[in-house]
Structure formats: structure tokens, C-alpha cells
Enzyme design. Structure first.
Site, mmCIF file in Angstrom:
data_model
loop_
_atom_site.group_PDB
_atom_site.id
_atom_site.type_symbol
_atom_site.label_atom_id
_atom_site.label_comp_id
_atom_site.label_asym_id
_atom_site.label_seq_id
_atom_site.Cartn_x
_atom_site.Cartn_y
_atom_site.Cartn_z
ATOM 1 N N ARG A 97 0.872 -1.172 0.000
ATOM 2 C CA ARG A 97 0.000 0.000 0.000
ATOM 3 C C ARG A 97 0.911 1.224 0.000
ATOM 4 O O ARG A 97 1.984 1.190 0.602
ATOM 5 C CB ARG A 97 -0.926 -0.034 1.214
ATOM 6 C CG ARG A 97 -1.951 -1.148 1.083
ATOM 7 C CD ARG A 97 -3.006 -1.177 2.160
ATOM 8 N NE ARG A 97 -4.050 -2.153 1.784
ATOM 9 C CZ ARG A 97 -3.924 -3.492 1.912
ATOM 10 N NH1 ARG A 97 -2.831 -4.004 2.425
ATOM 11 N NH2 ARG A 97 -4.896 -4.299 1.520
ATOM 12 N N ASP A 127 -11.106 -11.461 -1.709
ATOM 13 C CA ASP A 127 -12.362 -11.196 -1.010
ATOM 14 C C ASP A 127 -13.568 -11.086 -1.947
ATOM 15 O O ASP A 127 -14.703 -11.101 -1.485
ATOM 16 C CB ASP A 127 -12.234 -9.909 -0.194
ATOM 17 C CG ASP A 127 -11.116 -9.987 0.837
ATOM 18 O OD1 ASP A 127 -11.018 -11.031 1.495
ATOM 19 O OD2 ASP A 127 -10.349 -9.022 0.980
ATOM 20 N N GLU A 166 -14.932 -12.747 8.755
ATOM 21 C CA GLU A 166 -14.322 -11.778 9.682
ATOM 22 C C GLU A 166 -15.130 -10.491 9.626
ATOM 23 O O GLU A 166 -15.654 -10.100 8.581
ATOM 24 C CB GLU A 166 -12.854 -11.518 9.314
ATOM 25 C CG GLU A 166 -12.660 -10.883 7.959
ATOM 26 C CD GLU A 166 -11.219 -10.439 7.674
ATOM 27 O OE1 GLU A 166 -10.367 -10.547 8.549
ATOM 28 O OE2 GLU A 166 -10.967 -9.987 6.539
ATOM 29 N N ALA A 182 -21.465 -26.294 5.748
ATOM 30 C CA ALA A 182 -21.568 -25.701 7.086
ATOM 31 C C ALA A 182 -23.021 -25.655 7.547
ATOM 32 O O ALA A 182 -23.926 -25.387 6.762
ATOM 33 C CB ALA A 182 -20.987 -24.287 7.075
ATOM 34 N N ASP A 213 -10.098 -1.789 -4.871
ATOM 35 C CA ASP A 213 -10.669 -0.461 -5.063
ATOM 36 C C ASP A 213 -9.670 0.666 -4.818
ATOM 37 O O ASP A 213 -9.621 1.636 -5.567
ATOM 38 C CB ASP A 213 -11.879 -0.287 -4.129
ATOM 39 C CG ASP A 213 -13.132 -0.949 -4.702
ATOM 40 O OD1 ASP A 213 -13.124 -1.322 -5.889
ATOM 41 O OD2 ASP A 213 -14.116 -1.095 -3.961
ATOM 42 N N GLY A 214 -8.871 0.541 -3.751
ATOM 43 C CA GLY A 214 -7.890 1.577 -3.452
ATOM 44 C C GLY A 214 -6.914 1.753 -4.609
ATOM 45 O O GLY A 214 -6.554 2.873 -4.974
#
Lengths: 322, 322, 322, 322
Positions: C74, C129, C225, C188, C105-106
Site C-alpha cells: 500500500r 475477497d 471476519e 456448514a 478499489d484503493g
């Protein structure tokens, strides 16, 4: 006259390869003329008479499965005389002359107690931690070492991409065998284990900074559970090296998975050997590996042994991870 | 005065774990004060002076890679006196006092020839076939056993779904070690190897039909290459049992892949030991494993040894695969 | 006149498949007549002029490697006008007409800022993700889903052997896509995600107790998370169900590993498409997948999109996990 | 009155993910109030009344297993009117209103025949070959693509170590879908498929020699079965390029293995959808994927469709594999 019968059960923590041991016990038992019963959930099954009758096909297609088809548990009740007497009752009712117990030291103490009361018991060392003193190898260890190592291989990808330090905590039940072998396998910069004291500044930070000088930019530190607080360790390393440091606790993935070849082969050998002993009316023994060969010890003797930590291997690991 | 220098090369067929051995040789060599050169494509690199200078970082991030970063080849030229002389010339030009050769028996003969002409050579056994007489273990074997076994685990799924018999041919360079261990691991009904004669009707067809009687509907036959014509075997089994039978030759997937922990650990130990010997000015030795421990033998002595086949394990395998 | 040049870099968190995208950009660029530069550590490389010149062989044997060969980071400096100006300076010095940025996105905001200042930039969505609104798929997602699922497959072995409940926390950057797909894959009992509110007693404990009534004895709860405190959740479940409950946070293993086929194929397609756009002198676009097809959007438009959560799939998952 | 009942069976070649489809059918069926029967060995089970009664726990712990728990077979008898009548008889006796058939085109023809005789049938596309015209995806494809690709990743290690060319034959049932995706995934130099004619000298040998000029030393050629004689191809390549060339036929490993996430998820979706249709008293449909979404077609219509080969992807693959 009732048929000669043997029993098999798995006890304590599960380990990959336990199914291969069960399979070998069942098949060898049947071939040798025994009726074989599989007791469920460790000594609890023996206490409660919870079993399944096993035939040759009961153990088909399980050699490659993780976990244990007979389930496992720790049994506080079996530590009482009342629990033991119930188990003996079950054995008498079912004409059980011998019991094979796959598990760790706690399970062997139970096997000794039963043997002393007239039921021949044979222990087979099964635990991913390789922490049983009498045997240089325990069923499940190789699979767990590879699981840990492959997990770190993955963590390495992202540590490398980001020039990070990764602290990875592996299991071991307060011993460093799993950390040592998986740490060598993944080329860890440091391996921290309960058996070997270390100085954070010299042995960890000092190593990292020194290898950074040779151009190394990412670092793997493998830590055996019970050595230190790994989260605190990661924070300290970052503070003292200025290298971004992340922590992963591998957790329960280390206990599962399809067993590797070594665990399937050794479990087969040990299960086979256990029934050979029972067929000779021998009990109170634990199967072990020494110098790569299968043999057996008196359980009490086995429980009194001390397991050395492989210091030469530990030192070699650090000599070449530079 | 020129710096003390050692060389490392990989020769013959590649095996998973060779990179871990190279890494251990390079790092141990540098720590002991040597300059280390990596020669490319086996003895051809030594003949042609084709090498790369190795530093600590040259061997970063290779411990988990299959194949060999130094490439490998068989070198017919090195079997001539002229070829050997060129190699010696290269050694002299680069002040090379010692060479570590990772490979099989052919490679060790080259190492012996060089040693006899004054260049200290150390052999490290690296082959997936585990067919080197002096050592109970060769680098790459455990990975190959698991590769074979996992391939059969996959084949088992489809054999089972279709009630078929699967004949699977694995490598082994005319020995049955790989077939034996992978065959036990996958619970094969029969394991056929060059070391043990078999009768098709009794030992294969008879077993299949007999287990069919206990309810078993799919069968795995693991065959070491060099034992028989597996295609013909599959046809015969189908004709004699009336069970649909399919053949798979696993082929080159057995030689590759990321090395398992055992291959990484043993390769590290052997590479480390090889340089320890060179540092003591010792040559003409081959590193080996005996009773699970690392030691070394005179190359000529090692080449004269005979490797026993594990008959006890072979018999046990068939006793429990029923 | 200087050669027409394009640049490629990876930015933000790493993801499996980034190397396949780099490979496609480099090869397609060279074939289309561009000189191609690979900038190191995201926008930092562009700011500092830290690059490697790429040829066809620079990207050999990387398609199957996890992480990113160009490293990633980053870059706070790139969020300042001064940082951007340094990057533009580097582009001008090297005659760079276009930049391909693989990231999230960043990273796309940076690509938009550069495009607005005259350097054509193309974004490629790369993150495990799958949380980029404009694209139904992001490079790395399939590999991460499978990594999570296989980890839970292992945890299942031990949960089953011990009749336990396992709570497993997976990544997701505060979205539930990874949890949803890996949770369905591992069967699950419950999947908990930030997008869907849940009632602990009804949706978790109630389900567990109800299925326990049908004979189910072990349970898997997959949690994204950012949904809740998984440790507290595990404690609550154990307290309310009386089933032994253990927690595992999968951690950084989810970000690494050799990319799966889908990630290699989609990354190849996206890298190829990105260079096609640059060759037509088009910038300020982000490559995306819609209905399984590759297309592209204006970056500003893409950044304004909203990603729907797959509620139908979420509901179906719970309908069949009983 | 007899309970409303549905049946599920798997037919034709097995594929990873079939168990996930069975699980979704059983659980959705039970939730919707059906009694569910699992018929063994495809249509043979329907003909012979060979079934098991399914409950919620019958399909526990199968989502991650390769193969099919209901076994599979091709049924010549079902192609006769007599066979069909026996199947209808079984359906009537068991009050079966609907049947879900997981398989390929041949299985769908059977489902159409049964539907036309009054038993609602729903087809679900399950085959590793992805060769069913109506659906862009078939259950098992993603797992098989990854199995092939990972096998080639292993073969690559040894091809690279030896500077060899590897010719690898994959399955596909005379289509190139599996070869195309696995070939892109492993970065194959050439992908040869039945759908695209090729010129050996130009398209294979020419490419190899041309890339050799850029420094490339090892080559992977992926060939779909039914394209050519791969053994002859390997010999020709070696003769024309002078590069040592080895052939591997991947064989039955491609059909087995634990299903990947995509196959588990899509199979769950398709099984769920199939029962939704039966619950609405709809038959003679096949579930399919189009643009990434699940829908359904009339079986006759579906059987008449043509599957396009992804030529754009094929061309892109060769543009970047240089």
C-alpha cells in the site's frame, strides 16, 4: 463356547492414520480367527458397552480417511475404579480376551490398568505431537508435519509478496517435535520450542537483522504452542526490527486430513503387530518404533521413559536457515 | 591465493528434494568459509565450465520447489577419460577442492572416478525409486510414494463408483519399493513387484474372487514398472474375473511436485553432512541413512552393496488387504 | 524516438493469480510491440522508479506461483499530489503510455488519478475477497474459497471424531462472499456474514439443537471476519448447546498458495484485455466479469457501483445444510 | 395413502460433485415433504428395484467425497422398452412421482423416455468433460480441470529439470473443453483439440522452435483425447525439434478426487432446483447454467442444442503462451 474376541478403540486426541490402525487390527484379528468388536468413543464405549461388530468390509475404504471411524474421547469415568470395573464387565460379557488401544500416554495408563486386572491390552501410539517417549514415531505425526509445512508454504507466498515477517504457531502439546520438523521443511528463519531457551534479541531479532543484511526480506518464525505468547512475540519482533510482522495460529487444521503414506504404513504395521501379540496371549505392551523398526515394550516401562529432543537436528536447522 | 571452493551438481533423474539438498550444501559451504559454485546439468556443467556462483540468497525460496534449480542430465561424455579430464580441468581452474553430487548409482560412479583423480567427491542419494543399495532412504522417495498413493486415492473413487478393478503402474526402475509403500498406503488388493514372482491365477485372480465373496466390489492392483505388461494384465484380469478392469500408467507426475517434509528434512541433513566431510578434506564417500540415522560409506563399498526387499512388509501388506 | 512502453504493477493485498495476470500483460504487450516494465511494490515502484525490464522469459514459470513476483504494498505517498507527480515523472522518463494495475478499489482510485493526469491506466480486480462492486469475480477468489473449504474439510475430521462444534473464521474484508462459498462447499450448518443479521439463539443454537435431534453430532459454523467476535461466539454456543465447541481463525493461509485453474484463466483473460485497451489508446477503465464474460467499465463509474450479496444462494445454503 | 416419493440416481461416468447433488436432492426433497429413495447403479437400480431409503443423515459427510455414493453404471437394458417398463413398474410400486438423474446426454435421453411415459424426470448435467450442449457448465468440470493442471504442474518440474518437451493427454470425450482450460492453466505451449485442425510443422514444431529462440527450454503440449495419437505425436516432435520428448496419458486420476468448491456449490444449486421443479409437478427438464445462472430447459430441446467451442479463449491462450 463363546467365540474368542478382541476389541479395538481409539482414545484421546484423534490423529490421521488411526483408521489405518483400526483396519489392520480388524483384518488381522479376523484372519487369526478372532471375532472383533470396535468400541465407540474410547474407554467410554467399553464402559457403556457401545460397540459395533466388525467384519472385513467394515473397514473398507477407510485407510485414506482422516479422523477415526470409532470416534474418540477422553474418559474421566475410566480413571475411577468403578469405571474400570464396568469396562471389565463389558469385556467379560463379550468374551473379550484382548483390547487394542490407539492413543497417547493417558490411553496407555488405562491399558495398563486393564491389563493388571486380567484383560490383555496393547497400546499403539497415535498422536500428531510425536510426544510419546518410548517410540521415535507416533501415528499422525508425518501428516501433521506436512499439513503445517504446506500451510506455511502458503503463508510464505504472502509474506514474500509483502516483505513481511510471519510468526506461525503450531501444535505440539508443549513439545517441539512438530515445530522442529515443519520448521526445517519450510525453511524457517527461527524455530522456537519449549525444550530450548532462547533470547529474543539475540536468537530472533539478531538473526532477522543479520540475514536482512544479506538481502533477505521476508522471514518465517515457527513457534511450538506452549513456548511463548506468539501474539506478543509478533508485536515485539515488529517493534525491534521495524519489519511488518503478522501472526497465524494454525489451529485444528493440523489434526485432520487424509493421512500421508507413512502414517498409513506405520499404522498398518503397528495394528498388525498388536494383534500378533494378543494372539500369543501377551498383554500390557505398547508398540513402538526404534531405529525405524517396529517392536514393543512393557507399558509401565514405556511410561517411565524420557524422550530426547533432537538437538543436532535443531542446530543444523538454524545453521542452514540463513 | 585463490579462495577455497566447492561445487554442487545434480545428476541423473530429478527428484523432489534435490533443491533442499542444494540449499543445504550452499549455505553450509558458505558458513564454513567456502566459495560455492553450482554446476548446471550434471557432469556436463563440470565438463563445459557451465556454473553459477552461489550466495546465501541464490538458494532462497527453493526448499519447496520440485525439480532441481541446477537442472540435471545424464552425461555420456563423462564416461570417457577425455570427459573426466575436462571436468578436472574445470575444477583446477576454479580451485575446486570438493564436489557434492546429488543423484543415483551412475552419478556415484562418476564421483568415485573424480575422487580417484584427486577431486574429493561426496555423493548424496537422490531418486524417487529408493533403489540405492547403501541407503535405506533416498531423497524424493516419500514425495513419490505420496504422489502415487494420492493418485490411486483418486482412481479409487471412480473404481468404486463403477465396481471396477483398477490396475495402476507406478515407477521404480525395476524395483518394487515405490509400489510396495504406495500399494500399502492405498490399501491395494495386490502389489506386484519384480522382486517377488507371482502366479496370476492364484495370487491375483484368486485373491480378487475370494474377496468378492466377502462383499468387496472394487479392486486396486498396484504394479511396479518392469514387473509385467500391465495392459495385458488388465485384459487377463477382466477375462478371468468378469470384472470391468481399467489400466492407468501414472507416468511422469511421479517425478515432480513440491517435496514432502521428509524429503526436505533428509535432504537438508545430507547436504549438511556432505559439506562437513569436504571441510575435513574427506572425499570418495556417499551419504546414507541407516536405522534412521545419517552416516557415510566409501563409494566403492557402497556400490557393491545389495539392497534387500522388505519381504516382511510385503507379506503384511497382503495379509491385511483382504 | 523512444519505444512505446507500458508498465504493470500489483497493489494492495496479494492474491493467487496475480502472477498469471502479470504474465498475460507482459506477453500480450510484447506481442503488440510494446516495451514492458514491471514496477515493484505497487505505486511505490512508480514513485521511486524501481522497475525491472520484462521480456518473454521474465514471466516463464510463474503462472502457477502464489503471491506476486512484482511484490506489492500500500502506498500512502501515492495519495499525495507530490507522490502522484513523482509517478508521472517516472512515466515520462520511461516513455510510459499506459499502466496496468492489479489490485482492489484503493488501487483503482490511484489508477483513476493517474489517468486523469494523462497516463492511461487500466485496473484489473485482484483480491481474494471478491468485494469489488463492478465485477462478479476477482482474481484469487476461487483459490481462497478452496483453501478455506479444504481447511474446513480437515477440521471436520477432528470435529467429527470428537462430536464437536467447530467455529471457523474466514477472511472477507467485512463482506461475506468468501464465507458463503466456502461455507456451502464444506456443508456448514450456519454461515454468518456481515450482510445478514442473525439471532444467536434462533439461527445458530436453534439450528444446532434441531439437527442434533436428527442424529447429527458435529457441526461447522463458518463466520466471515467482521461479523462478530468468533471466540465469544464459540463460548456462547458451547454454553447454550452443551456441545464442546472449538474456534479456528484461518488467517494468512487464505492469501497464498498456487492459484487454481479459474484464477489462472481469468487472470490471463483480464491481462490480455487490459493490454488490448492500452493498444487502442484507451485508459481509465477497469476490467470486470459480468455473466461470465470479460468486459470493462469507466473507473469512476465502477467505483460507484454497489455489490449485491447473493441472498438466494445464502438461503439455499441453509435450506440444505440440515 | 402412500407418501409422495421422489427418486435420485447417478448414471453414466462418475464425476466429482455428484455426491453434493445427491445431498441437495435428498435434503430439499425431505424438507418439501417428500420421501426420497436413492437408486443404485443408475437406471439398473430403477429396473431392479435396488434402492436405499434416504434420510437427512444418509447424506451427511458426503459433500466432500469424490465418486458417487449411489454408484453408477451404463444400462443397456434401459434402452429397451422392456427395461423402461420395469423401471416404471418400480416407480409405481414405490409411488414415485419424480426422478432426478445426474449424468450426461445418454442419461437425459433415458429421463426423456421416462417423462414421456408419465414419470416426471429432471436431468442434472454431471460429467468432467463439460460436453453437454445446453449448459455452459457440468458438475465435475472444475475439479477435473484442476486435477489435470496440477498433474501438469508436477510434470513441468521434471520437464524443466531435464529441458524436455512433455506431451500430456487429457480426457474430454472427443471435445477440447478440459484440454483448453487445463492447458491455459498450466501455460501450455500448444493445446491440441478435436475442434481445431492443426498443422504439426507450423502449429506445434514451428512454435516450439520459435520460442526456443527466445530462451525457452522446456515445453508442455496438452492434447485432448481423440485429437491424435499422442505417442506418435511425441515421437514426431522429438524427431523434428531434436528436443527430448516424453508422453503422459493422465488416465483415470482425472475422474476422481474430492470435488472443488465450484462443483460442490453448483451441484447444490442444481439439486435444489431439480426438486423445486418436481415439487411443482414439472418434468422432462434439464437443469443448466447460462451466463453463470441456473435455469432449466425441455430435455428434447436441450438434446438438440450445439455446444460452441470457446475459440476466443483458444486463440488468447496461444497468444500469451510464447
Amino acid at each position: 463356547m463363546a467365540e474368542k474376541t478382541i476389541a479395538v478403540l481409539t482414545s484421546g486426541g484423534d490423529a490421521p492414520g488411526m483408521n489405518a490402525a483400526i483396519r489392520a487390527v480388524v483384518r488381522t484379528g479376523i484372519v487369526k480367527g478372532f471375532r472383533v468388536l470396535g468400541f465407540m468413543r474410547g474407554y467410554n464405549g467399553l464402559i457403556n458397552g457401545d460397540y459395533m461388530e466388525m467384519n472385513l468390509r467394515s473397514v473398507s475404504d477407510i485407510i485414506h480417511r482422516g479422523g477415526t471411524m470409532l470416534y474418540t474421547a477422553r474418559s474421566p469415568e475410566f480413571k475411577t475404579e468403578e469405571g474400570i470395573q464396568k469396562a471389565i464387565e463389558t469385556c467379560k460379557e463379550n468374551n473379550i480376551q484382548g483390547v487394542v488401544v490407539v492413543g497417547g500416554d493417558g490411553s496407555f495408563r488405562g491399558a495398563r490398568d486393564l491389563s493388571q486386572r486380567g484383560i490383555n491390552c496393547i497400546g499403539i501410539p497415535g498422536t500428531i505431537d510425536n510426544d510419546i517417549a518410548c517410540s521415535e514415531y507416533t501415528i499422525g505425526f508425518d501428516t501433521a508435519v506436512n499439513t503445517c509445512m504446506q500451510a506455511v508454504d502458503r503463508i510464505r507466498d504472502t509474506a514474500q509478496s509483502h516483505d513481511r515477517c510471519s510468526v506461525v504457531e503450531v501444535m505440539g502439546n508443549n513439545t517441539g517435535h512438530l515445530a522442529l520438523h515443519s520448521g526445517i521443511g519450510c525453511g524457517a528463519t527461527c524455530i522456537l520450542v519449549p525444550e530450548v531457551p532462547y533470547d529474543l534479541k539475540k536468537d530472533v531479532v539478531g538473526r532477522i537483522l543479520s540475514y536482512q543484511g544479506t538481502g533477505k526480506k521476508h522471514f518465517i518464525i515457527v513457534v511450538a504452542e506452549g513456548t511463548c505468547n506468539t501474539n506478543a512475540l509478533a508485536i515485539q519482533i515488529q517493534a525491534l526490527t521495524n519489519i511488518e510482522t503478522r501472526e497465524t495460529v494454525l489451529g485444528y487444521i493440523q489434526r485432520g486430513g487424509s493421512p500421508n503414506a507413512k502414517d498409513r504404513v506405520v499404522a498398518s504395521q503397528m495394528g498388525f503387530r498388536a494383534v500378533e501379540l494378543l494372539a500369543q496371549n501377551i498383554g500390557n505392551r505398547v508398540i513402538a518404533m526404534k531405529d525405524g523398526k517396529i517392536l514393543d515394550y512393557d507399558i509401565t516401562e514405556a511410561l517411565g521413559m524420557q524422550k530426547p529432543f533432537e538437538m543436532d537436528l535443531y542446530n543444523m536447522a538454524h545453521d542452514i536457515s540463513i
